[in-house]
Motif scaffolding. Sequence first.
Motif, PDB file in Angstrom:
ATOM      1  N   GLY A   1     -13.913  34.235  21.075  1.00 53.49           N
ATOM      2  CA  GLY A   1     -13.164  33.092  20.579  1.00 53.49           C
ATOM      3  C   GLY A   1     -12.830  33.121  19.107  1.00 53.49           C
ATOM      4  N   SER A   2     -13.103  34.228  18.426  1.00 55.40           N
ATOM      5  CA  SER A   2     -12.801  34.311  16.995  1.00 55.40           C
ATOM      6  C   SER A   2     -12.521  35.767  16.631  1.00 55.40           C
ATOM      7  N   SER A   3     -12.245  36.000  15.363  1.00 63.54           N
ATOM      8  CA  SER A   3     -11.904  37.346  14.917  1.00 63.54           C
ATOM      9  C   SER A   3     -13.065  38.308  15.163  1.00 63.54           C
ATOM     10  N   HIS A   4     -12.717  39.536  15.497  1.00 59.75           N
ATOM     11  CA  HIS A   4     -13.751  40.555  15.649  1.00 59.75           C
ATOM     12  C   HIS A   4     -14.479  40.760  14.325  1.00 59.75           C
ATOM     13  N   VAL A   5     -15.772  41.084  14.411  1.00 57.26           N
ATOM     14  CA  VAL A   5     -16.598  41.206  13.213  1.00 57.26           C
ATOM     15  C   VAL A   5     -16.492  42.616  12.632  1.00 57.26           C
ATOM     16  N   VAL A   6     -16.767  43.645  13.444  1.00 58.30           N
ATOM     17  CA  VAL A   6     -16.633  45.047  13.056  1.00 58.30           C
ATOM     18  C   VAL A   6     -16.134  45.800  14.291  1.00 58.30           C
ATOM     19  N   SER A   7     -16.111  47.110  14.220  1.00 61.10           N
ATOM     20  CA  SER A   7     -15.695  47.929  15.361  1.00 61.10           C
ATOM     21  C   SER A   7     -16.889  48.314  16.223  1.00 61.10           C
ATOM     22  N   VAL A   8     -16.606  48.980  17.342  1.00 60.39           N
ATOM     23  CA  VAL A   8     -17.616  49.326  18.342  1.00 60.39           C
ATOM     24  C   VAL A   8     -17.854  50.832  18.333  1.00 60.39           C
ATOM     25  N   GLY A   9     -19.124  51.230  18.282  1.00 60.08           N
ATOM     26  CA  GLY A   9     -19.493  52.633  18.398  1.00 60.08           C
ATOM     27  C   GLY A   9     -20.275  52.852  19.678  1.00 60.08           C
ATOM     28  N   LEU A  10     -19.651  53.436  20.685  1.00 60.23           N
ATOM     29  CA  LEU A  10     -20.301  53.644  21.984  1.00 60.23           C
ATOM     30  C   LEU A  10     -21.079  54.954  21.957  1.00 60.23           C
ATOM     31  N   TYR A  11     -22.394  54.850  22.111  1.00 63.28           N
ATOM     32  CA  TYR A  11     -23.235  56.043  22.114  1.00 63.28           C
ATOM     33  C   TYR A  11     -23.466  56.506  23.541  1.00 63.28           C
ATOM     34  N   ARG A  12     -22.875  57.633  23.894  1.00 63.68           N
ATOM     35  CA  ARG A  12     -23.070  58.361  25.144  1.00 63.68           C
ATOM     36  C   ARG A  12     -22.505  57.645  26.373  1.00 63.68           C
ATOM     37  N   PRO A  13     -21.215  57.323  26.387  1.00 66.29           N
ATOM     38  CA  PRO A  13     -20.612  56.696  27.563  1.00 66.29           C
ATOM     39  C   PRO A  13     -20.491  57.636  28.754  1.00 66.29           C
ATOM     40  N   GLU A  14     -20.840  58.911  28.572  1.00 64.34           N
ATOM     41  CA  GLU A  14     -20.829  59.820  29.720  1.00 64.34           C
ATOM     42  C   GLU A  14     -21.914  59.466  30.730  1.00 64.34           C
ATOM     43  N   TRP A  15     -22.646  58.386  30.472  1.00 64.61           N
ATOM     44  CA  TRP A  15     -23.513  57.794  31.497  1.00 64.61           C
ATOM     45  C   TRP A  15     -22.756  57.592  32.802  1.00 64.61           C
ATOM     46  N   THR A  16     -21.474  57.318  32.718  1.00 67.67           N
ATOM     47  CA  THR A  16     -20.702  57.055  33.942  1.00 67.67           C
ATOM     48  C   THR A  16     -20.733  58.244  34.890  1.00 67.67           C
ATOM     49  N   ARG A  17     -20.927  59.430  34.356  1.00 69.42           N
ATOM     50  CA  ARG A  17     -21.126  60.612  35.195  1.00 69.42           C
ATOM     51  C   ARG A  17     -22.608  60.875  35.437  1.00 69.42           C
ATOM     52  N   ASN A  18     -23.397  60.831  34.366  1.00 70.97           N
ATOM     53  CA  ASN A  18     -24.780  61.308  34.435  1.00 70.97           C
ATOM     54  C   ASN A  18     -25.682  60.451  35.308  1.00 70.97           C
ATOM     55  N   HIS A  19     -25.347  59.163  35.488  1.00 71.07           N
ATOM     56  CA  HIS A  19     -26.248  58.317  36.284  1.00 71.07           C
ATOM     57  C   HIS A  19     -26.020  58.487  37.779  1.00 71.07           C
ATOM     58  N   LEU A  20     -24.937  59.157  38.141  1.00 75.17           N
ATOM     59  CA  LEU A  20     -24.632  59.329  39.561  1.00 75.17           C
ATOM     60  C   LEU A  20     -25.547  60.383  40.173  1.00 75.17           C
ATOM     61  N   PRO A  21     -25.885  60.265  41.460  1.00 72.69           N
ATOM     62  CA  PRO A  21     -26.819  61.206  42.083  1.00 72.69           C
ATOM     63  C   PRO A  21     -26.193  62.580  42.292  1.00 72.69           C
TER      64      PRO A  21
END
Length: 673
Positions: free
Chosen positions: A336-356
């Motif tokens: 509901g207001s201005s963004h504060v800072v930017s986003v640093g995503l650490y290791r989003p390759e979880w989307t692959r690695n968590h799969l069996p």
Amino acid sequence: MSQQPTRRTVLLAGGAVAATALVPAPPAAAAAAEAAPGLQPYASYWYPDSLPSGTPGPGITWRSLKSWRAEDDTDLAFNAASVPLAARFTPTPANTTARVGGARVQSLVSFAPTAGNPSQGAPTADHYALTHWSYLDELVFWGGSSGEGLILAPNAPIVDAAHRHGVPVLGNVFLPPVAYGGQLQWTRDLVQKDTAGHYPLATQLVAVAEAYGFDGWFINAETGGGNAALATDMLGFLTELKALSSAKGLRVTWYDSMTVSGSVSWQGALNNQNKVFFQAADSMFVDFRWTPGSLVSSGGTAEQLGRDRYELWAGADVEANGWNSSVNWDAIVPAGSSHVVSVGLYRPEWTRNHLPAGRTPGDFHAADDRFWTGRSLDPSQPDPDDDWRAPAVSVADRSTVTSVPFASVFNTGHGLRWYEGGRVTSDRAWNHLGLQDKLPSRRWAVRTEGQRPSVTFDFADAWHGGSSVLVDGALDAPATLDLYATRLTVTEDTVVELTHRADAGNVTVELAVATTGPAGPGEPVPYTYVPLGAAGQGWRTSTVRLTGMSGTVHALGVRLTGGGAPVRWRLGALAVHDGNDQRPAAPSGPVITGATGGDLRFAWNAAPGDVRHSTLHRVLPDGTRRFLGGTCQRAFFVPGLQPEQGERTTTFELRSVGELYTSSDPVTVTHTW
């Protein structure tokens, strides 16, 4: 909220081994290392100067960056990216919550182990094939370990794919804590000065980035035991690295670790302990210890320094839990207001690695779509009850589709087979992100008054490459699918081609073309619909001349109409051109530069003019062709070839491929067994 740095147990576990060593090596990489240790090219990694004591482990080569020279780098042709960084534009956001001019998104990604990471893909589809580039502003090629090397150069396929979508890629400099194998000498090596007072390793880092074609460096100095004098040297090194980088159009990102005292003390904020390093860099990754208050103060401090608050990346650790991670999003990107800072995503390759084990490309993309788009899987209709604030909810997507000719076969950069003209020309699984197309930026925005069909990248069949777009659902009302936000100039000769087919049910297809943008964020694209007729059961190419339209095409999509029965419709290719469908020139001078058994290195001279990539085929004794691979580079490695029965020589064909996927005449090279 104080966020615990759980990443450190993964990053540094195992003593001499850091983050990337804990990611299992792809089977193909391990096999290649065993099969051809002298020919298989790998992504490069170095120590700053001095090497560890002892001997490296199997498959590891210890190298000094200080002694690196481009002319001595025998793998440079395999590792040098060739796609320039594309310019991007921001279309009207797909929803009312995504901001323009607010927070940006950085990702720190480990694609493979530090050592043994093949330069140009591998024969496996199990790969982190990142496709949601439209929300990213910076990618860090994460990794490094005290037992392998501390400085990583991104491999060419990743840089080429990122650049095609307008995303810069940074190499990584990792100086690990002493408790986990770090040596303070390596920090001193990095910041050493020559007799003239300059920093030779800063010069070397810039030279590597230029030679390899990537966009700068992420500096992560976490080796403790330093003092104020070492911090002064680090600041001098960083200042010179930034000056040299800026002159070459490169960037530098600093990690919130070392302070002005020389100690390693993660602040979770921009403050007096680290702001001199931020001032000497282009941006700073704020450690996970941040709180809502520390981010507010950090943004204010940045602006007091005359800097943009969005040059601060607030770390969000998603390595272990992905979209289930506990992140105080309102402290970074409040709704509901201005963004504060930017986003640093650490290791989003979880989307692959968590799969069996046994995961498929389809499994991966389903998870990756949810991560980047949210639970609704539709950026135009975010789920307000979703606790995971996906990037598409906060950040406007960007596009690089700005010139004609333009074409896409919806190739994601990996697949179970390789297709050409709807036929399988290789039945081997593969990955090579450099072959990835410019992909739709807002996946998948669908507008319908009825039941929403599912839309996915599908790997069971394709027109060209390894994947196609599959729409699956009842279609009890017409459904409009956004494909590309564009800025394409229309002429009287402009033609749009769609290659598509119906796998099940009856579906009528219309091309959707918009010459203006939506009325506002979240509003539908004002398409004009051009009938293409009913889709058939075999691949067909429908051609539309944009007669009567003028100005600029702002968006392209399709509208599908069915009778309410289940429908499966597949889109294999889209192309926009002005009727000048010229074939590219052929490459020249193909040679086999190295051969060990069936492991071969190829090299050639690039064709003049616009070439998207090159393809290599093997001519079989019966005259048919088998696809061996493609690359944007001028060199390629093929492992494990064997002669066919009775075959004494084998002929290989090399072709240039243009933007519209037209191929040049072949040039050939022969290998004698």
